[in-house]
Design a protein around this motif. Sequence first.
Motif, short mmCIF file in Angstrom:
data_model
loop_
_atom_site.label_atom_id
_atom_site.label_comp_id
_atom_site.label_asym_id
_atom_site.label_seq_id
_atom_site.Cartn_x
_atom_site.Cartn_y
_atom_site.Cartn_z
N ARG A 99 -3.61 3.48 -9.14
CA ARG A 99 -3.54 3.30 -10.58
C ARG A 99 -2.22 3.79 -11.17
N VAL A 100 -1.60 4.76 -10.52
CA VAL A 100 -0.26 5.16 -10.94
C VAL A 100 0.70 3.98 -10.78
N GLY A 101 0.64 3.31 -9.62
CA GLY A 101 1.50 2.16 -9.40
C GLY A 101 1.21 1.01 -10.34
N ALA A 165 7.62 11.21 0.06
CA ALA A 165 6.75 10.04 -0.11
C ALA A 165 6.90 9.43 -1.49
N GLU A 166 7.27 10.25 -2.48
CA GLU A 166 7.46 9.72 -3.83
C GLU A 166 8.55 8.68 -3.88
N VAL A 201 1.65 -2.69 -4.56
CA VAL A 201 1.07 -1.34 -4.64
C VAL A 201 0.31 -1.01 -3.37
N GLU A 202 -0.48 -1.97 -2.87
CA GLU A 202 -1.23 -1.72 -1.64
C GLU A 202 -0.29 -1.49 -0.46
N SER A 203 0.78 -2.25 -0.41
CA SER A 203 1.75 -2.07 0.68
C SER A 203 2.39 -0.69 0.60
N ALA A 204 2.69 -0.23 -0.59
CA ALA A 204 3.27 1.10 -0.75
C ALA A 204 2.30 2.18 -0.30
N ILE A 205 1.05 2.02 -0.66
CA ILE A 205 0.03 3.00 -0.25
C ILE A 205 -0.12 3.02 1.27
N THR A 206 -0.21 1.84 1.86
CA THR A 206 -0.32 1.77 3.32
C THR A 206 0.89 2.38 3.99
#
Length: 219
Positions: A99-101, A165-166, A201-206
């Motif tokens: 949700r941040v992304g 990671a940020e 966003v999902e790619s960043a999380i992964t």
Amino acid sequence: MTSPAVRTYHHGDLRRALIDEGLQLARTGGPGAVTLREATRAVGVSPNAAYRHFADRDALVHAVAHGAQRALADAILAHVAETPAGLSPRDAAIERLRRVGAGYIAFARTERGWFETAFFTHDAQPSEGIVTLDDEIVAPFRLLMDTLDAMVDAGALAPDRRPFAEWACWSAVHGFADIAVHGPVRWQPPEVVDALAAGVVESAITGVIGAPAPPPRTS
């Protein structure tokens, strides 16, 4: 005769009034629209009055950037506040990062002027690899860092994957937000942009969490 657009300033916090007017100018026209002349005209004081609070235009833009960053952080927090209840601590921590992304990209698309202004100026030498303004971590970046720290506490992010990671998250999300606002993605239908944004966003999380280990091979 006074123009209806001019809000005559009588007393109070002139610095705050000029920043507020600067934010209104930036909201519709980006940082290039923020000038001492326009801000003082809207407030109803002479341009010379502004110099008691701002050395020059850059100083006003600097202060307005702070306000735009705060608006961005508040918009992200509104998205985070809608995290569904009932999730496990790990899943809730990941959902907050998601949700941040999403909130960051949504803000860029709906508040283009403020998005352009938020990072228009920053400290020339960021401290310890972070984004700062006046030696303070800018609000959206602080929020991202806190979210990642909370993921470690919740067991959603391995401690050895936490350093920097940020930057991986911000690079992916900010890059997409920028091309969604200024690049060819802006010509796509909204639903397409929504889908692309979710994928980024999902790619960043992964990428930050790390791909799950493959299942063991069976003979």
